[in-house]
Design a protein around this motif. Structure first.
Motif, PDB file in Angstrom:
ATOM      1  N   ALA A 367      28.769  41.720  44.709  1.00  0.00           N
ATOM      2  CA  ALA A 367      29.361  40.726  45.600  1.00  0.00           C
ATOM      3  C   ALA A 367      28.657  39.383  45.465  1.00  0.00           C
ATOM      4  N   ALA A 368      27.340  39.403  45.274  1.00  0.00           N
ATOM      5  CA  ALA A 368      26.601  38.150  45.123  1.00  0.00           C
ATOM      6  C   ALA A 368      27.040  37.400  43.865  1.00  0.00           C
ATOM      7  N   ALA A 369      27.139  38.133  42.759  1.00  0.00           N
ATOM      8  CA  ALA A 369      27.584  37.493  41.506  1.00  0.00           C
ATOM      9  C   ALA A 369      29.022  37.024  41.622  1.00  0.00           C
ATOM     10  N   ALA A 370      29.875  37.842  42.236  1.00  0.00           N
ATOM     11  CA  ALA A 370      31.287  37.488  42.376  1.00  0.00           C
ATOM     12  C   ALA A 370      31.467  36.259  43.255  1.00  0.00           C
ATOM     13  N   ASP A 371      30.667  36.137  44.297  1.00  0.00           N
ATOM     14  CA  ASP A 371      30.777  34.984  45.182  1.00  0.00           C
ATOM     15  C   ASP A 371      30.394  33.700  44.455  1.00  0.00           C
ATOM     16  N   ARG A 372      29.373  33.766  43.629  1.00  0.00           N
ATOM     17  CA  ARG A 372      28.996  32.595  42.817  1.00  0.00           C
ATOM     18  C   ARG A 372      30.114  32.248  41.840  1.00  0.00           C
ATOM     19  N   ALA A 373      30.683  33.267  41.228  1.00  0.00           N
ATOM     20  CA  ALA A 373      31.764  33.036  40.269  1.00  0.00           C
ATOM     21  C   ALA A 373      32.978  32.413  40.939  1.00  0.00           C
ATOM     22  N   LEU A 374      33.293  32.867  42.135  1.00  0.00           N
ATOM     23  CA  LEU A 374      34.466  32.353  42.833  1.00  0.00           C
ATOM     24  C   LEU A 374      34.297  30.881  43.166  1.00  0.00           C
ATOM     25  N   SER A 375      33.101  30.470  43.564  1.00  0.00           N
ATOM     26  CA  SER A 375      32.867  29.057  43.858  1.00  0.00           C
ATOM     27  C   SER A 375      33.111  28.193  42.624  1.00  0.00           C
ATOM     28  N   ILE A 376      32.667  28.694  41.470  1.00  0.00           N
ATOM     29  CA  ILE A 376      32.906  27.947  40.225  1.00  0.00           C
ATOM     30  C   ILE A 376      34.393  27.944  39.879  1.00  0.00           C
ATOM     31  N   ALA A 377      35.042  29.109  40.007  1.00  0.00           N
ATOM     32  CA  ALA A 377      36.462  29.221  39.655  1.00  0.00           C
ATOM     33  C   ALA A 377      37.335  28.320  40.520  1.00  0.00           C
ATOM     34  N   ILE A 378      36.966  28.154  41.774  1.00  0.00           N
ATOM     35  CA  ILE A 378      37.722  27.256  42.655  1.00  0.00           C
ATOM     36  C   ILE A 378      37.643  25.823  42.132  1.00  0.00           C
ATOM     37  N   ASP A 379      36.456  25.422  41.669  1.00  0.00           N
ATOM     38  CA  ASP A 379      36.276  24.063  41.147  1.00  0.00           C
ATOM     39  C   ASP A 379      36.984  23.863  39.814  1.00  0.00           C
ATOM     40  N   THR A 380      36.869  24.845  38.919  1.00  0.00           N
ATOM     41  CA  THR A 380      37.382  24.678  37.558  1.00  0.00           C
ATOM     42  C   THR A 380      38.851  25.076  37.413  1.00  0.00           C
ATOM     43  N   GLU A 381      39.401  25.810  38.388  1.00  0.00           N
ATOM     44  CA  GLU A 381      40.791  26.290  38.344  1.00  0.00           C
ATOM     45  C   GLU A 381      41.038  27.189  37.136  1.00  0.00           C
ATOM     46  N   SER A 382      40.018  27.900  36.692  1.00  0.00           N
ATOM     47  CA  SER A 382      40.151  28.735  35.501  1.00  0.00           C
ATOM     48  C   SER A 382      40.906  30.021  35.807  1.00  0.00           C
ATOM     49  N   ALA A 383      42.039  30.207  35.148  1.00  0.00           N
ATOM     50  CA  ALA A 383      42.790  31.454  35.297  1.00  0.00           C
ATOM     51  C   ALA A 383      42.023  32.619  34.690  1.00  0.00           C
ATOM     52  N   ARG A 384      41.227  32.333  33.641  1.00  0.00           N
ATOM     53  CA  ARG A 384      40.408  33.394  33.046  1.00  0.00           C
ATOM     54  C   ARG A 384      39.434  33.963  34.082  1.00  0.00           C
ATOM     55  N   ALA A 385      38.750  33.069  34.790  1.00  0.00           N
ATOM     56  CA  ALA A 385      37.777  33.518  35.780  1.00  0.00           C
ATOM     57  C   ALA A 385      38.457  34.261  36.921  1.00  0.00           C
ATOM     58  N   MET A 386      39.604  33.761  37.369  1.00  0.00           N
ATOM     59  CA  MET A 386      40.300  34.426  38.477  1.00  0.00           C
ATOM     60  C   MET A 386      40.787  35.815  38.072  1.00  0.00           C
ATOM     61  N   PHE A 387      41.203  35.966  36.834  1.00  0.00           N
ATOM     62  CA  PHE A 387      41.622  37.287  36.353  1.00  0.00           C
ATOM     63  C   PHE A 387      40.443  38.259  36.375  1.00  0.00           C
ATOM     64  N   GLU A 388      39.290  37.786  35.879  1.00  0.00           N
ATOM     65  CA  GLU A 388      38.098  38.640  35.868  1.00  0.00           C
ATOM     66  C   GLU A 388      37.637  38.946  37.292  1.00  0.00           C
ATOM     67  N   LEU A 389      37.765  37.979  38.194  1.00  0.00           N
ATOM     68  CA  LEU A 389      37.382  38.209  39.583  1.00  0.00           C
ATOM     69  C   LEU A 389      38.294  39.242  40.250  1.00  0.00           C
ATOM     70  N   SER A 390      39.559  39.223  39.889  1.00  0.00           N
ATOM     71  CA  SER A 390      40.479  40.224  40.426  1.00  0.00           C
ATOM     72  C   SER A 390      40.065  41.626  39.984  1.00  0.00           C
ATOM     73  N   ALA A 391      39.631  41.734  38.727  1.00  0.00           N
ATOM     74  CA  ALA A 391      39.150  43.030  38.236  1.00  0.00           C
ATOM     75  C   ALA A 391      37.892  43.450  38.984  1.00  0.00           C
TER      76      ALA A 391
END
Length: 424
Positions: A367-391
Motif C-alpha cells: 500500500a505504501a508503494a502503491a500510494d506513492r505511485a498513485l500520486s505520480i500517476a495523477i500528475d503524469t496521467e500515465s495510463a501505463r501506471a494506472m493499469f499497473e496500479l489496478s493490478a
C-alpha cells in the motif's frame, strides 16, 4: 518521386456523383471509401488524412466496422474535404475559406535574404529547429508526463508532414529523418496515455519515413517499439518476432540491440519460458553496460537504456513468472539509483513493486508503494501506471481491511472513476 496526397478540394464531379451523395447522406463510409479509391484516393491516403490506421480503414471499407462517433465523422469530413452538409454536419471551417483570386497586384519583392513575405518555412531551418526542441520534449515527458509534450509534438509532426510534401532532394531526406524520430516519439506519447490506435498509427508513419529516407538505425528502433506495443497487448509471438527482427536489422546499434533483446525476453516471459527470458535479459544487460557513442543524435533518445532499465524489466518478468520476492528486492535496489528525471517511469515501477509486495503477502509495504505511485500517476496521467496500479489493487483485495490498503483503494477508486478492479 511524387508524394500522393488528398487534394485540398475533391473533384466537383465526385461530390456531385449520386452514389457519393447517397453514401454520404446515409454515412455509409464503406461506399464513400470505395468511391474515393475509384477517384485515385487509396486507403493509405485516407488513413493518413484522417489520422487512422490503415487496418482500421480496411475494416471500414470492407464493412466490418461502422463509424458512428461524431468526432470521427468530423475528422473524416475535414481530412477528406467532404463538405459538412453532405454528412449532415455544420459547415466546416475550411469551407468558409475564400479561394485566392488570380493576383493582379504586383508580387512582393524578395527580401534581402531572398525570401518573400509569404514564402514557406525553410526546410533546413525547420529541421535544425526541431532537432533542438526534441531533448526538451523528452525531458518534459520523462519528468512531467506525456501530456506535457503531446500537443507540441503533434503540431510539429503535422507541420513537418506538410513541409515535406513540397520538398525534394536532400531537404526532403532530412525532413524524413527528423520526421521518423518525431513520429516515433509521438507514438510513444500516445501509448503512455492509453491511445493505442494513435500509437500504432504514428509508429507506422515513423517506419514509412525511416525506410523512405534509408535511415536503418531508426527502422531498427521502430521494430523494437512495435515489439513493445505487441507485448503491451500480450501478443507473445509477435513481440518475439519483431524483437528478433530488430536485433538482426542493419541499423541495430548496441543500445537498440539491448532494447530489442530485453523485449524478446518479455515475449518469452509471456509464453512462460523462464530460461529463454533470463538468457535474453543477461544479453541485454551486457549490451546496455557497454559504452556506445553511436547516438550523438539528440533527436533519438536512447539514454534510458541502462542496466537499471534492463533490471527493472527483468524484475517485472520475475513477478509474472511467479517469483515476487526476488522481484521486490530488484525493484527496491534499482529504484534507489533510478535518475530523478524518469519520474513518469518511476510511477510505473512503484506500481509493479506494490503488486510484488502484495503477491508476497506484505500488504502494508504494498500500500505504501502503491500510494506513492498513485500520486505520480495523477500528475503524469500515465495510463501505463494506472493499469499497473489496478493490478496492484486487485492483488490487495484480500487485505482490504488493513487501514493502509483501505486508504489506497479508496484513492484509486476515486481517481479511476469506479472500481479499480473493473479497469484491469
Amino acid at each position: 518521386m511524387t508524394d500522393a496526397r488528398v487534394p485540398d478540394r475533391l473533384p466537383a464531379g465526385l461530390l456531385a456523383n449520386p452514389e457519393m451523395i447517397a453514401a454520404c447522406r446515409s454515412r455509409d463510409f464503406a461506399a464513400v471509401f470505395r468511391l474515393l479509391k475509384l477517384a485515385g484516393i487509396y486507403p493509405s491516403l485516407i488513413a493518413r488524412a484522417c489520422d487512422m490506421t490503415p487496418s482500421r480503414v480496411g475494416e471500414i471499407a470492407s464493412g466490418k466496422r461502422k463509424i458512428e462517433k461524431i468526432d470521427l465523422i468530423e475528422r473524416i469530413a475535414d481530412g477528406l474535404h467532404i463538405p459538412g452538409r453532405m454528412l449532415g454536419l455544420a459547415a466546416r471551417e475550411w469551407e468558409q475559406e475564400t479561394p485566392l483570386p488570380s493576383p493582379r497586384r504586383r508580387v512582393p519583392e524578395p527580401s534581402a535574404t531572398g525570401q518573400g513575405l509569404n514564402s514557406p518555412i525553410d526546410p533546413e531551418f525547420f529541421v535544425s529547429h526541431l532537432r533542438g526542441l526534441m531533448p526538451g520534449h523528452y525531458r518534459a515527458a520523462n519528468l512531467l508526463g506525456s501530456r506535457h509534450a503531446l500537443d507540441a509534438v503533434t503540431r510539429h509532426v503535422r507541420l513537418l508532414d506538410r513541409i515535406q510534401q513540397n520538398a525534394a532532394g536532400r531537404a526532403r531526406d532530412e525532413l524524413l529523418v527528423i520526421g521518423a524520430r518525431t513520429a516515433e516519439f509521438l507514438g510513444w506519447l500516445n501509448q503512455d496515455l492509453g491511445d493505442f490506435d494513435q500509437a500504432l498509427y504514428w509508429s507506422d508513419r515513423a517506419m514509412e519515413w525511416a525506410q523512405e529516407a534509408g535511415d536503418d538505425v531508426m527502422a531498427a528502433y521502430v521494430l523494437f517499439r512495435k515489439s513493445n506495443q505487441a507485448t503491451a497487448r500480450r501478443d507473445a509471438q509477435k513481440a518475439i518476432g519483431l524483437a528478433r527482427a530488430a536485433q538482426r536489422a542493419a541499423g541495430a546499434t548496441l543500445r537498440i540491440r539491448a532494447l530489442a533483446a530485453q523485449q524478446e525476453a518479455q515475449g518469452h516471459t509471456l509464453t512462460g519460458n523462464q530460461r529463454f527470458a533470463q538468457a535474453k535479459f543477461d544479453e541485454a544487460h551486457e549490451l546496455a553496460a557497454e559504452p556506445d557513442d553511436s547516438h550523438a543524435d539528440d533527436a533519438l533518445d536512447l539514454a534510458y537504456c541502462t542496466p537499471t532499465y534492463i533490471e527493472m524489466q527483468r524484475a517485472n518478468c520475475l513477478l509474472e513468472l511467479g517469483d515476487p520476492r526476488t522481484a521486490v528486492d530488484m525493484f527496491e535496489a534499482e529504484l534507489q539509483i533510478l535518475p530523478s528525471i524518469y519520474r513518469n517511469d518511476q510511477g510505473v515501477y512503484l506500481s509493479r513493486l506494490a503488486r510484488a509486495y502484495a503477491v508476497s503477502g506484505e500488504p502494508e509495504q504494498a500500500a505504501a508503494a502503491a500510494d506513492r505511485a498513485l500520486s505520480i500517476a495523477i500528475d503524469t496521467e500515465s495510463a501505463r501506471a494506472m493499469f499497473e496500479l489496478s493490478a496492484a489493487g486487485k492483488a490487495l483485495q484480500q487485505w482490504r481491511a488493513v487501514p493502509e490498503v483501505a486508504t489506497f483503494t479508496g484513492r484509486l477508486t476515486l481517481m479511476s472513476g469506479g472500481s479499480p478492479l473493473d479497469r484491469r
